[in-house]
Design a protein around this motif. Structure first.
Motif, PDB file in Angstrom:
ATOM      1  N   UNK A   1       6.158   2.831  -9.214  1.00  0.00           N
ATOM      2  CA  UNK A   1       5.327   2.476  -8.072  1.00  0.00           C
ATOM      3  C   UNK A   1       5.339   0.962  -7.887  1.00  0.00           C
ATOM      4  N   UNK A   2       5.260   0.550  -6.632  1.00  0.00           N
ATOM      5  CA  UNK A   2       5.127  -0.887  -6.377  1.00  0.00           C
ATOM      6  C   UNK A   2       3.646  -1.186  -6.395  1.00  0.00           C
ATOM      7  N   UNK A   3       3.188  -1.936  -7.371  1.00  0.00           N
ATOM      8  CA  UNK A   3       1.766  -2.232  -7.336  1.00  0.00           C
ATOM      9  C   UNK A   3       1.585  -3.618  -6.737  1.00  0.00           C
TER      10      UNK A   3
ATOM     11  N   UNK B   1       1.291   2.173 -13.647  1.00  0.00           N
ATOM     12  CA  UNK B   1       2.470   1.480 -14.182  1.00  0.00           C
ATOM     13  C   UNK B   1       2.225   1.008 -15.614  1.00  0.00           C
TER      14      UNK B   1
ATOM     15  N   UNK C   1       2.433   1.784  -3.311  1.00  0.00           N
ATOM     16  CA  UNK C   1       1.499   2.177  -4.370  1.00  0.00           C
ATOM     17  C   UNK C   1       1.266   3.673  -4.409  1.00  0.00           C
ATOM     18  N   UNK C   2       1.604   4.350  -3.301  1.00  0.00           N
ATOM     19  CA  UNK C   2       1.322   5.788  -3.211  1.00  0.00           C
ATOM     20  C   UNK C   2       2.477   6.591  -3.770  1.00  0.00           C
ATOM     21  N   UNK C   3       2.216   7.417  -4.780  1.00  0.00           N
ATOM     22  CA  UNK C   3       3.269   8.327  -5.203  1.00  0.00           C
ATOM     23  C   UNK C   3       3.423   9.390  -4.128  1.00  0.00           C
TER      24      UNK C   3
ATOM     25  N   UNK D   1      -4.155   0.208  -4.411  1.00  0.00           N
ATOM     26  CA  UNK D   1      -3.221  -0.771  -4.954  1.00  0.00           C
ATOM     27  C   UNK D   1      -3.481  -0.997  -6.448  1.00  0.00           C
TER      28      UNK D   1
ATOM     29  N   UNK E   1       0.832  -1.207   0.000  1.00  0.00           N
ATOM     30  CA  UNK E   1       0.000   0.000   0.000  1.00  0.00           C
ATOM     31  C   UNK E   1       0.863   1.252   0.000  1.00  0.00           C
TER      32      UNK E   1
ATOM     33  N   UNK F   1      -1.987   1.948  -8.694  1.00  0.00           N
ATOM     34  CA  UNK F   1      -0.578   1.793  -9.046  1.00  0.00           C
ATOM     35  C   UNK F   1      -0.426   0.846 -10.232  1.00  0.00           C
TER      36      UNK F   1
END
Lengths: 338, 326
Positions: free
Chosen positions: A270-272, B199, A258-260, B192, A255, B195
């Motif tokens: 971003x890590x999704x 991406x 995921x936030x810029x 989630x 989480x 993102x």
């Protein structure tokens, strides 16, 4: 110190035609008087349903609330009769909802709607209640409050409606204010106003606040403790500092990734979190996050992890592998570092 | 910003006024000035972020660029051709080069059409492909956006919000456009999932050399994805600059307030920073204030701001601002 509220093993289920939806799955925690608690999670994680369950605002049937206890103010809320729980709602625990337009009644003036609770819970007469309503509108920063008392909700802007909702919630000086995504429908500059208002009122009035949100950014600023929820479970809980800087659960890390962040130079990917949250009908046997987790192993599929202490007192995490996990390992695991 | 990059799109003094129904006994026609004299360029291969709060006109700008609304005045030059002056037939040909991804993936996909038919719709209109070729192209597009190509015969309701947004992206890419306007493509999605979609958009841009206009109210996401950013307020551009420049040296008081209102997911930083809390609400666009649009909420507004509309000017290379005190 005697806690303000203690929830033990709360389960909330909904029996539907398609099967039983397990919305909240055995959560336990305590809140101290005057504490600010952030409850964070995505849609369907049970954050709102758990709050509604505290006030018993779940329709039964199809709903079902099952808990060892929901201890508040010296008694178990689940054992109260209908008349007594009604006295708790609004007077001891008040709630502010996400959409102020649909939670205000369009055919009554704002002043009347604030007075209503005062006449009901505080036995005030009409005149006294109106005076108090005026004070409250001033308190939440509505300009020209006297004139505004006789306005209808549609004459208020979104931010002002939310202020009016907060005034209404505060009218009986509750010990706990539950704010369920109160700023999600608002613009960011208005959101900043509302957050400042609630933080100021919390400090002035000394009430406890539970702030429910999907945005880890909002609660970073005000919450003392944070519960991170996923699929009806609390998967990590701790002091704000621990949640953001000593994050242990792969979901919380995801989480955050995921936030810029506005305060950091852009350029990193971003890590999704891949995939979707599980279906709450027929939950998986093991860890609810199994299907999306970068660290999963066989044990996670078979056995459901329970909250255990991770490092410092009060920081708990429900993950078999929390000791091996930090932001760096996650970035490597999902290949977000390119 | 690279001076050698081509200007793919030039928006010049664009205005879009919507008439409002006349009031009883009033002979005056009133207008909502949704977009009021907006100018900016979009360079080939870049992402231009368009950011602002409710009612600032960002979506209207996007739609007016695509001529979904015809502008009241001003020019939209796409590859040198003024779209506003084109007739419907010529415009239709241009449309295949500019596409849009919509905000609400629930409302923008026809529930009675299969995914295959939705994605093939632009191909039906603009190409002469036969059934087999179309089917192959659709499957290729599904793979491109990370969906299983066997999903062609499913209906939108069978997909989650994030997956639907991928379908919307596949449809927008069907004709190999040059410009894609993303109108709040992630604001209805969970964090989630946001993102994932961002991406994907970045990946597709790298792979296909797309140019994006990314419209959103989430400043941190816009800064993440954009090369340059345009900040709008009540139908006007307040500030335009490179994403780092605008963050490090915001010149307009509105930009500063907007930046400081963005939550930071870090308790230490969030608690120690100084926030500028704006007073009051955004005025109604039907009745904007005299002088500078921002004067009702501006912490540094002076006499002059209530009389004169500030000029939108280039204050340093590639940094534009509309404020008397910048």
């Amino acid at each position: 110190m005697e806690p303000l509220m203690r929830i033990s093993e709360l389960h909330t289920r909904f029996h539907t035609q398609d099967g039983t939806v397990n919305a909240v799955n055995g959560i336990s925690y305590a809140m101290q008087p005057g504490e600010v608690l952030g409850v964070v999670g995505e849609s369907g994680c049970g954050k709102s349903v758990h709050a509604l369950s505290i006030l018993r605002l779940i329709q039964i049937p199809p709903g079902e609330i099952d808990a060892r206890e929901i201890w508040f103010g010296g008694r178990d809320l689940l054992k109260l009769n209908d008349g007594d729980i009604r006295k708790v709602r609004g007077r001891e625990i008040a709630m502010v909802f996400q959409d102020p337009m649909s939670s205000l009644n369009p055919v009554y003036t704002v002043g009347f709607q604030i007075s209503e609770a005062l006449m009901l819970h505080k036995n005030m007469n009409k005149q006294q209640a109106r005076e108090r309503a005026l004070e409250l509108l001033n308190l939440v920063g509505i300009p020209e409050a006297r004139k505004r008392l006789d306005n209808y909700p549609h004459q208020f802007s979104g931010g002002m409606r939310q202020r009016a909702m907060i005034a209404m919630a505060l009218s009986c000086e509750p010990k706990l204010l539950i704010a369920d995504e109160p700023t999600t429908a608002l613009d960011v500059t208005i959101q900043a106003q509302i957050i400042e208002l609630v933080v100021r009122l919390q400090q002035e009035l000394g009430m406890a606040v539970m702030w429910i949100t999907h945005d880890l950014g909002i609660v970073a600023e005000m919450a003392e403790n944070i519960n991170v929820m996923y699929a009806g479970f609390i998967i990590e809980r701790g002091k704000a500092h621990e949640i953001y800087h000593q994050t242990r659960h792969p979901y919380t890390l995801g989480l955050l990734g995921s936030l810029p962040r506005i305060d950091e130079a852009p350029g990193t990917k971003l890590i999704s979190i891949p995939g979707l949250p599980p279906d709450l009908i027929g939950l998986p046997q093991g860890c609810p996050f199994f299907a999306r987790c970068a660290f999963r192993e066989e044990r996670c599929r078979l056995e459901r992890p329970v909250l255990e202490e991770a490092g410092s007192t009060g920081h708990t995490v429900a993950c078999w592998r929390w000791q091996e996990i930090d932001a760096e390992t996650l970035r490597k695991a999902v290949g977000g570092a390119q | 910003m690279n001076a050698e990059q081509n200007k793919l799109l030039q928006v010049q003094n664009l205005k879009k006024y919507f008439p409002v129904s006349r009031q009883l006994f009033s002979s005056q026609r009133r207008y909502v000035k949704a977009v009021d004299d907006v100018s900016f360029d979009v360079l080939e291969g870049e992402t231009l972020g368009l950011v602002g709060e409710t009612g600032c006109g960002k979506t209207t700008v996007a739609r007016t660029i695509l001529q979904l609304y015809r502008p009241t005045s001003g020019q939209v030059l796409f590859d040198g051709v003024d779209l506003a002056s084109l007739q419907e037939n010529d415009l239709r040909k241009m449309r295949s080069r500019m596409q849009m991804i919509f905000q609400d993936p629930y409302a923008s996909l026809n529930p009675r059409m299969t995914v295959g038919a939705i994605i093939a719709a632009p191909l039906d209109v603009h190409t002469q492909l036969n059934q087999k070729e179309k089917r192959e192209r659709v499957q290729e597009l599904l793979k491109l956006v990370g969906l299983n190509p066997d999903f062609v015969n499913r209906y939108p309701h069978e997909f989650s919000g994030g997956q639907r947004q991928r379908i919307g992206i596949a449809r927008a890419l069907a004709l190999n456009p040059d410009l894609v306007i993303c109108d709040e493509p992630i604001s209805s999605l969970d964090v989630s999932i946001q993102a994932q979609v961002v991406n994907l958009l970045e990946e597709l841009q790298n792979r296909l050399g797309l140019t994006y206009i990314f419209v959103a109210h989430d400043l941190s996401m816009v800064r993440h994805i954009s090369d340059r950013m345009v900040v709008m307020y009540l139908g006007k551009v307040m500030e335009l600059a490179d994403r780092n420049e605008i963050y490090l040296h915001p010149l307009h008081p509105y930009t500063r307030a907007l930046m400081s209102a963005v939550p930071i997911p870090d308790p230490d930083k969030a608690r120690n920073r100084k926030r500028i809390i704006l007073k009051g609400d955004i005025p109604s666009p039907l009745n904007p204030p005299q002088g500078c649009n921002f004067n009702t909420r501006c912490p540094i507004a002076a006499e002059r701001c209530f009389q004169e509309d500030p000029e939108y000017r280039e204050i340093s290379p590639n940094h534009w601002v509309a404020c008397h005190f910048a």
